[in-house]
Design a protein around this motif. Sequence first.
Motif, PDB file in Angstrom:
ATOM      1  N   TRP A 175       0.835  -1.200   0.000  1.00 21.44           N
ATOM      2  CA  TRP A 175       0.000   0.000   0.000  1.00 21.44           C
ATOM      3  C   TRP A 175       0.873   1.255   0.000  1.00 21.44           C
ATOM      4  O   TRP A 175       0.591   2.222  -0.705  1.00 21.44           O
ATOM      5  N   THR A 176       1.940   1.221   0.778  1.00 21.40           N
ATOM      6  CA  THR A 176       2.881   2.342   0.823  1.00 21.40           C
ATOM      7  C   THR A 176       3.545   2.536  -0.537  1.00 21.40           C
ATOM      8  O   THR A 176       3.652   3.670  -1.027  1.00 21.40           O
ATOM      9  N   ALA A 177       3.973   1.448  -1.158  1.00 18.74           N
ATOM     10  CA  ALA A 177       4.598   1.539  -2.489  1.00 18.74           C
ATOM     11  C   ALA A 177       3.618   2.127  -3.501  1.00 18.74           C
ATOM     12  O   ALA A 177       3.996   2.981  -4.319  1.00 18.74           O
ATOM     13  N   GLY A 178       2.363   1.695  -3.460  1.00 19.31           N
ATOM     14  CA  GLY A 178       1.350   2.243  -4.364  1.00 19.31           C
ATOM     15  C   GLY A 178       1.129   3.729  -4.144  1.00 19.31           C
ATOM     16  O   GLY A 178       0.980   4.494  -5.094  1.00 19.31           O
ATOM     17  N   GLY A 179       1.118   4.148  -2.898  1.00 18.69           N
ATOM     18  CA  GLY A 179       0.942   5.564  -2.586  1.00 18.69           C
ATOM     19  C   GLY A 179       2.116   6.414  -3.041  1.00 18.69           C
ATOM     20  O   GLY A 179       1.937   7.513  -3.571  1.00 18.69           O
ATOM     21  N   VAL A 180       3.320   5.901  -2.840  1.00 20.54           N
ATOM     22  CA  VAL A 180       4.516   6.629  -3.293  1.00 20.54           C
ATOM     23  C   VAL A 180       4.493   6.764  -4.812  1.00 20.54           C
ATOM     24  O   VAL A 180       4.788   7.829  -5.359  1.00 20.54           O
ATOM     25  N   PHE A 181       4.111   5.681  -5.503  1.00 20.02           N
ATOM     26  CA  PHE A 181       4.012   5.735  -6.961  1.00 20.02           C
ATOM     27  C   PHE A 181       2.969   6.772  -7.400  1.00 20.02           C
ATOM     28  O   PHE A 181       3.230   7.604  -8.269  1.00 20.02           O
ATOM     29  N   ALA A 182       1.778   6.728  -6.794  1.00 20.17           N
ATOM     30  CA  ALA A 182       0.722   7.680  -7.158  1.00 20.17           C
ATOM     31  C   ALA A 182       1.151   9.114  -6.872  1.00 20.17           C
ATOM     32  O   ALA A 182       0.889  10.029  -7.664  1.00 20.17           O
ATOM     33  N   LEU A 183       1.829   9.333  -5.758  1.00 18.32           N
ATOM     34  CA  LEU A 183       2.307  10.675  -5.427  1.00 18.32           C
ATOM     35  C   LEU A 183       3.352  11.157  -6.435  1.00 18.32           C
ATOM     36  O   LEU A 183       3.353  12.325  -6.823  1.00 18.32           O
ATOM     37  N   SER A 184       4.220  10.251  -6.883  1.00 16.99           N
ATOM     38  CA  SER A 184       5.216  10.651  -7.874  1.00 16.99           C
ATOM     39  C   SER A 184       4.550  10.953  -9.218  1.00 16.99           C
ATOM     40  O   SER A 184       4.952  11.882  -9.920  1.00 16.99           O
TER      41      SER A 184
ATOM     42  N   VAL B 218       1.436  12.112  -9.617  1.00 13.79           N
ATOM     43  CA  VAL B 218       0.766  13.404  -9.433  1.00 13.79           C
ATOM     44  C   VAL B 218       1.792  14.539  -9.493  1.00 13.79           C
ATOM     45  O   VAL B 218       1.566  15.567 -10.148  1.00 13.79           O
ATOM     46  N   SER B 219       2.924  14.354  -8.842  1.00 13.07           N
ATOM     47  CA  SER B 219       3.971  15.390  -8.861  1.00 13.07           C
ATOM     48  C   SER B 219       4.460  15.641 -10.280  1.00 13.07           C
ATOM     49  O   SER B 219       4.646  16.789 -10.688  1.00 13.07           O
ATOM     50  N   TRP B 220       4.689  14.561 -11.036  1.00 12.32           N
ATOM     51  CA  TRP B 220       5.149  14.716 -12.422  1.00 12.32           C
ATOM     52  C   TRP B 220       4.100  15.449 -13.260  1.00 12.32           C
ATOM     53  O   TRP B 220       4.417  16.381 -13.998  1.00 12.32           O
ATOM     54  N   LEU B 221       2.837  15.022 -13.141  1.00 13.66           N
ATOM     55  CA  LEU B 221       1.794  15.635 -13.964  1.00 13.66           C
ATOM     56  C   LEU B 221       1.618  17.120 -13.659  1.00 13.66           C
ATOM     57  O   LEU B 221       1.440  17.932 -14.564  1.00 13.66           O
ATOM     58  N   TRP B 222       1.685  17.502 -12.396  1.00 16.32           N
ATOM     59  CA  TRP B 222       1.470  18.898 -12.031  1.00 16.32           C
ATOM     60  C   TRP B 222       2.730  19.756 -12.194  1.00 16.32           C
ATOM     61  O   TRP B 222       2.638  20.909 -12.615  1.00 16.32           O
ATOM     62  N   PHE B 223       3.899  19.221 -11.846  1.00 16.48           N
ATOM     63  CA  PHE B 223       5.088  20.065 -11.759  1.00 16.48           C
ATOM     64  C   PHE B 223       6.282  19.599 -12.590  1.00 16.48           C
ATOM     65  O   PHE B 223       7.318  20.248 -12.582  1.00 16.48           O
ATOM     66  N   GLY B 224       6.180  18.475 -13.268  1.00 14.31           N
ATOM     67  CA  GLY B 224       7.312  17.918 -14.001  1.00 14.31           C
ATOM     68  C   GLY B 224       7.731  18.758 -15.192  1.00 14.31           C
ATOM     69  O   GLY B 224       6.932  19.502 -15.772  1.00 14.31           O
ATOM     70  N   LYS B 225       9.008  18.638 -15.540  1.00 14.45           N
ATOM     71  CA  LYS B 225       9.497  19.327 -16.728  1.00 14.45           C
ATOM     72  C   LYS B 225      10.714  18.605 -17.279  1.00 14.45           C
ATOM     73  O   LYS B 225      11.395  17.855 -16.576  1.00 14.45           O
TER      74      LYS B 225
ATOM     75  N   GLY C 281      13.857  19.704  -9.332  1.00 18.93           N
ATOM     76  CA  GLY C 281      15.288  19.437  -9.335  1.00 18.93           C
ATOM     77  C   GLY C 281      15.670  17.987  -9.081  1.00 18.93           C
ATOM     78  O   GLY C 281      16.835  17.633  -9.167  1.00 18.93           O
ATOM     79  N   PHE C 282      14.698  17.136  -8.759  1.00 21.64           N
ATOM     80  CA  PHE C 282      14.955  15.707  -8.552  1.00 21.64           C
ATOM     81  C   PHE C 282      14.515  14.959  -9.800  1.00 21.64           C
ATOM     82  O   PHE C 282      13.435  15.195 -10.323  1.00 21.64           O
ATOM     83  N   GLY C 283      15.360  14.066 -10.264  1.00 20.94           N
ATOM     84  CA  GLY C 283      14.991  13.290 -11.432  1.00 20.94           C
ATOM     85  C   GLY C 283      16.210  12.748 -12.146  1.00 20.94           C
ATOM     86  O   GLY C 283      17.280  12.591 -11.559  1.00 20.94           O
ATOM     87  N   MET C 284      16.047  12.495 -13.428  1.00 20.48           N
ATOM     88  CA  MET C 284      17.111  11.935 -14.238  1.00 20.48           C
ATOM     89  C   MET C 284      17.845  13.059 -14.969  1.00 20.48           C
ATOM     90  O   MET C 284      17.227  13.908 -15.589  1.00 20.48           O
ATOM     91  N   ARG C 285      19.158  13.045 -14.865  1.00 17.23           N
ATOM     92  CA  ARG C 285      19.989  14.037 -15.540  1.00 17.23           C
ATOM     93  C   ARG C 285      21.062  13.295 -16.327  1.00 17.23           C
ATOM     94  O   ARG C 285      21.729  12.417 -15.809  1.00 17.23           O
TER      95      ARG C 285
END
Length: 188
Positions: free
Chosen positions: A80-89, A91-98, A116-120
């Motif tokens: 359940w925690t893993a699913g929540g972390v995935f859903a939160l990531s 949501v974060s990508w959809l709203w604020f990702g670039k 500033g967190f992600g793949m570089r």
Amino acid sequence: MLHPENTMESSDNGTATIRRTPNGLAITVPSRKQWFAMIFLPVWLLGWAAGFVAAGGSVIGSLGGGEIPDLFLAVWLILWTAGGVFALSVVSWLWFGKEAFRIEGSRVVYFRGVFGFGMRKELHRGQITNVRYHAVDTSLFSGNRNMAAFGFGEGRIRFDYGMKTFSFGLALDEAEARYLADRIAAEL
């Protein structure tokens, strides 16, 4: 007053931000917006939080009372925690990702992430070839199970780097992606 070495272009109604900096060309593309997921997932996360608090309280309560927690509930809580972390990531990508693509001297820097967190990736400019537009089916009902319908996956601008192919710019429409691919190819 804008200085000519740090100017921003407007592509009329484009998604990307294009800047000429003292170091070179900088292109920033926001994540592809999927409004249903952007609204549904935060609401889902409220229900997720209620389940997390209830199950977490039960597991912690049994630990505090010296009991062994229910194995099923403990495993369920981990998943359940893993699913929540995935859903939160998501949501974060959809709203604020670039995505950011910068040509700076002899290198190209590509970044995809949130706050500033992600793949570089840092690539050698001279080894990038074959910059091109790539059609991506973003239809939810395309039947090909690609994640582009949810704002993830390969982008509309592709380029080769040695024996690998990279892509970015899923949020771009065809005309803007073609324009940027030509612009990047000319800059390289």
